[in-house]
Structure formats: structure tokens, C-alpha cells
Design a protein around this motif. Structure first.
Motif, short mmCIF file in Angstrom:
data_model
loop_
_atom_site.label_atom_id
_atom_site.label_comp_id
_atom_site.label_asym_id
_atom_site.label_seq_id
_atom_site.Cartn_x
_atom_site.Cartn_y
_atom_site.Cartn_z
N VAL A 28 0.84 -1.20 0.00
CA VAL A 28 0.00 0.00 0.00
C VAL A 28 0.87 1.25 0.00
CG1 VAL A 28 -1.65 1.33 1.37
CG2 VAL A 28 -1.98 -1.14 1.07
N VAL A 29 1.90 1.27 0.83
CA VAL A 29 2.80 2.42 0.88
C VAL A 29 3.47 2.63 -0.48
CG1 VAL A 29 4.95 3.31 1.89
CG2 VAL A 29 3.22 2.25 3.36
N GLU A 30 3.94 1.56 -1.09
CA GLU A 30 4.61 1.68 -2.38
C GLU A 30 3.69 2.27 -3.44
OE1 GLU A 30 7.99 -1.78 -2.67
OE2 GLU A 30 5.93 -2.38 -3.02
N ILE A 31 2.47 1.80 -3.50
CA ILE A 31 1.54 2.28 -4.53
C ILE A 31 1.14 3.72 -4.26
CG2 ILE A 31 -0.76 1.96 -5.50
CD1 ILE A 31 -0.34 -1.08 -5.10
N LEU A 32 0.82 4.05 -3.01
CA LEU A 32 0.45 5.43 -2.70
C LEU A 32 1.61 6.39 -3.01
CD1 LEU A 32 -1.43 5.01 0.71
CD2 LEU A 32 -2.44 5.47 -1.54
N THR A 33 2.81 5.98 -2.69
CA THR A 33 3.99 6.82 -2.96
C THR A 33 4.15 7.03 -4.46
OG1 THR A 33 5.09 6.03 -0.95
CG2 THR A 33 6.48 7.04 -2.64
N SER A 34 3.97 5.96 -5.23
CA SER A 34 4.12 6.07 -6.69
C SER A 34 3.07 6.98 -7.29
CB SER A 34 4.03 4.68 -7.33
OG SER A 34 2.69 4.18 -7.30
#
Length: 419
Positions: A28-34
Motif C-alpha cells: 500500500v505504501v509503495e503504490i500510494l507513494t508512486s
């Protein structure tokens, strides 16, 4: 563009129970950051001391190591170590405006998933890889919908602030309270929570839900003295006997004229051998009621019974709260707004206002209550999908066509308010 079906199936294959959602939360963190969101996670997202029913350090560490083996980003998941698995994505729009929040739960259940070929995940190769854990309550779908909504609003072409809350440990009603206590709901003007399924058919949307019960989950520890059960039984103090005394009397608590109640002792453990007086016993009990006041009274009676049962057998005891929730009182205004937008989404054809929901209890109630207490509004929606088996069943599943449809609905709700 996110492939919602593939994303949901990935989450389904890697189910993680409450406060161990390391891999899920790191994705979730990776996708939101992207997508350009400000991302709050780790100890900044959740109040550690307010977490309820936290697993043991050994369980947390084993889950953390498993997440690393299964592709979790070490730099991200390292900040979640110890059970800090909440994630909050924030996107500020092009101009000032209200703050609108959406909540999505991420955790799975300790359920052994079916291996029968008529079970869709088994037949299509995305059954749980973690034996004994399963997404049997649609939280894999909820997390996916939250990320789809994040993508739909990533441009920030709105006025106001969007807040996406990805919550750990909904099962056992353990995780929401700690996010509230961290202050992340204090600036929210509108909050929307939702659940897939819950006996609502595909194509139907409920703008609000009521009937959720106030509940308290307690773990009671009884401490006695071991002794040889044959040679010196009088030297022992039987912790298991004290716990059993409490169990029987807890289930004898009378019903209430002022509100429906539920009570259950779900776990009773103690003892090591037939010839040893048990020195320790553990009991897990829950109370529920339609009102906070009655639930508090039932909880107090449970506490008194535990205390006096321990005293009868000369035991020490400790009670810890491991979960809790309060009733949900949704705001009609935002429930109707949700239904108005649902009518504009292809595939929805049945629309209901506040419907009785017999799910039990929901700790999103704390988030909704905090927003309402500060002058905001909130609701808990039910979005229909046909299910082949009940929630928490080994053959539970959802219809994946509901994923983009739900994203479209929440996107319309967000844009309606972030104008």
C-alpha cells in the motif's frame, strides 16, 4: 493503470492477520507513494499504546520475516516492525476545501481456506499461501478498492484534502481506536466506511447501516499455585477451576430490559498435565449490546464475576481489554449523497437507505464517532456482491466485478464533496 483483479488476488494469496499486515501495508505504501501521495505509516500512523489485542513479539517477528521473504520492501516494512501496520495516504487538492476520508481494512482471518475445486480462488490459482490464514471477509477487496480510489484521484484535481486510511486489525475490533487516538480523524469533515457483501446482493447499495453492537473483548488471566494433584492437592491453587467458575457465572448474567445483549466466553485454556494443579489459566470473553450503556453494565458484571471467582479460589488475576467498538449512528445526509452517486454508476440498480446490519460489531465506529463529535458527518455503506458462503467461512469469496464498480462509486462521492 492498476489491475484491480490482479492486485486483489495478490492480497488474497498473502493474507495477514491483525497487526501483522506487513507485506500488505508495505505494498500500500509503495503504490500510494508512486501516485504522489503524502504517506504516513509506522509509528506516525498509529498510537502504539492504544493498540488492542497485539500479538506476541514472537508472532509479530515471524510475520515480519515472512513479509520480507515474500517481497515486502525492507526500507518500508522496517518502520512497521512490532505491529505498526496502519497506512494513511493524504492528497491535497488545488484549492482549500473540506477534508474527506475513506477507511479500508486490510487484515485477514485465522481460517483455513478451502481446497475444493468449486472454490474460485483454488480453481484459479490464488488460494492462500499461508495455511490457516485466509481473506474470508473481503478485506483484500477493500484494500484493492482503496488503492483504486487513490489512483482515480491522484491528479489532485479537486478542492480540499483527501485522506485514505488503511486500517489494520479490524477483526476483533482492535485497530481503529489506535488510529483515532493518534489524532488522524480530528481534521476530517466527512468519513465514508464500507463493506462488501454482508448479505447484500450484487447491484445493490446501502447508503448507511445500523444495528452494529457496542462490544468489549477482554482477556482474563488467572494465577494460582501448582502442586501434585494426588499427593498434596491442598497445597495448590487451581487457576483453571477459578476460570471455569467465572465462565459458568458469566453465562448466567441475566438479559436486560433496556437493550439486547450478547455474551460469550470463546476461549478457556489452562493446565499442563492430569496430575498437576493448574497454576495458570486464560479466558477470552466478549460482551455486546445495542447501546454503550448496557454494554458497560454487562462488562462491569463480567469484571466482578472474574474478581470474585478468583477470590473464591485464592487466585491473583488480571484483565486486559483486547478489542472494542461502539454503535454506529450514520448521518442521513451523507448516506443519501452516496445513494445519489451510486445511481450514476453502471451496474447498481437497487438503492436502500439505512438498513439493519447484523454483522456484529465494527470498530470503524470510533472513527465515525470522532468525526461526528467534531462537527463532521459519516456513514457506513454496504456494497453488494453475491457470496458463495458466509463471511468467515472457508469458501468465502467475492465477485471481482464489484471492484471497479466500487472505485467508481467512491470516486464520485469524493468528487461530489471535494468541489
Amino acid at each position: 493503470m492498476l489491475d484491480l483483479v490482479s492486485l486483489r488476488r495478490d492480497f488474497h494469496r498473502h493474507p495477514e492477520v491483525g497487526f501483522t499486515e506487513f507485506r500488505t501495508a508495505s505494498k500500500v505504501v509503495e503504490i500510494l507513494t508512486s501516485l504522489g501521495y503524502e504517506v504516513i505509516y509506522g509509528q506516525e500512523a498509529i498510537d502504539g499504546d492504544s493498540r488492542r489485542g497485539l500479538p506476541s513479539e514472537a508472532i509479530l517477528e515471524a510475520a515480519y520475516e515472512r513479509a520480507l521473504r515474500d517481497g515486502a520492501n525492507p526500507a518500508i516494512v522496517g518502520k512497521m516492525r512490532g505491529g505498526y501496520t496502519a497506512v494513511i495516504g493524504v492528497k491535497k487538492g488545488k484549492a482549500p476545501g473540506p477534508t474527506v476520508a475513506f477507511r479500508f481494512d486490510m487484515d485477514a482471518l485465522p481460517v483455513l481456506e478451502s481446497t475444493e475445486q468449486d472454490h474460485f480462488p483454488q480453481a484459479n490459482g490464488f488460494r492462500s499461501l499461508y495455511e490457516g490464514n485466509m481473506h474470508a471477509c473481503a478485506h483484500d477487496g477493500h484494500t484493492t478498492i482503496g488503492l483504486g480510489l487513490a489512483e482515480a484521484l491522484a491528479a489532485g484535481d479537486f478542492s480540499g484534502t483527501l485522506k485514505l486510511i488503511f486500517q489494520p486489525a479490524e477483526e476483533g475490533v482492535r485497530g481503529a481506536y489506535a488510529i483515532v487516538e493518534k489524532g488522524h480523524l480530528d481534521d476530517v469533515d466527512y468519513i465514508f466506511c464500507n463493506h462488501l457483501g454482508v448479505n447484500v446482493p450484487l447491484g445493490e447499495v446501502h447508503g448507511g447501516s445500523y444495528g452494529f453492537l457496542a462490544t468489549t473483548k477482554m482477556m482474563a488471566h488467572f494465577y494460582g499455585v501448582s502442586s501434585h494433584a494426588g499427593a498434596w492437592p491442598e497445597q495448590g491453587k487451581n487457576a483453571l477451576l477459578g476460570a471455569a467458575t467465572a465462565l459458568l457465572n458469566i453465562h448466567a448474567i441475566p438479559r436486560f430490559s433496556t437493550g439486547d445483549t450478547r455474551i460469550n466466553v470463546g476461549v478457556l485454556e489452562g493446565g499442563t498435565a492430569a496430575n498437576i494443579i493448574p497454576a495458570y489459566a486464560k479466558m477470552v470473553v466478549e460482551t455486546r449490546s445495542i447501546t454503550e450503556e448496557v454494554n458497560e453494565e454487562v462488562e462491569n458484571r463480567v469484571r466482578n464475576i472474574i474478581a470474585h471467582s478468583a477470590a473464591m479460589h485464592e487466585l491473583d488475576y488480571k484483565i486486559e481489554v483486547v478489542g472494542g467498538a461502539i454503535p454506529i449512528n450514520y448521518d442521513v445526509e451523507v448516506a443519501e449523497l452516496a445513494l445519489e452517486e451510486a445511481k450514476q454508476v453502471e451496474g447498481f440498480h437497487s438503492f436502500k437507505h439505512g438498513e439493519y446490519n447484523s454483522m456484529g460489531s465494527e470498530d470503524a465506529s470510533f472513527m465515525i464517532k470522532r468525526v461526528q463529535d467534531r462537527g463532521g458527518k459519516g456513514t457506513y455503506m454496504a456494497i453488494g456482491t453475491d457470496i458463495p458462503a458466509p463471511h468467515h467461512h472457508p469458501k468465502f469469496d467475492i465477485q471481482e466485478e464489484i471492484l471497479p464498480r466500487s472505485v467508481a462509486l467512491l470516486n464520485r462521492i469524493a468528487r461530489r464533496l471535494l468541489t
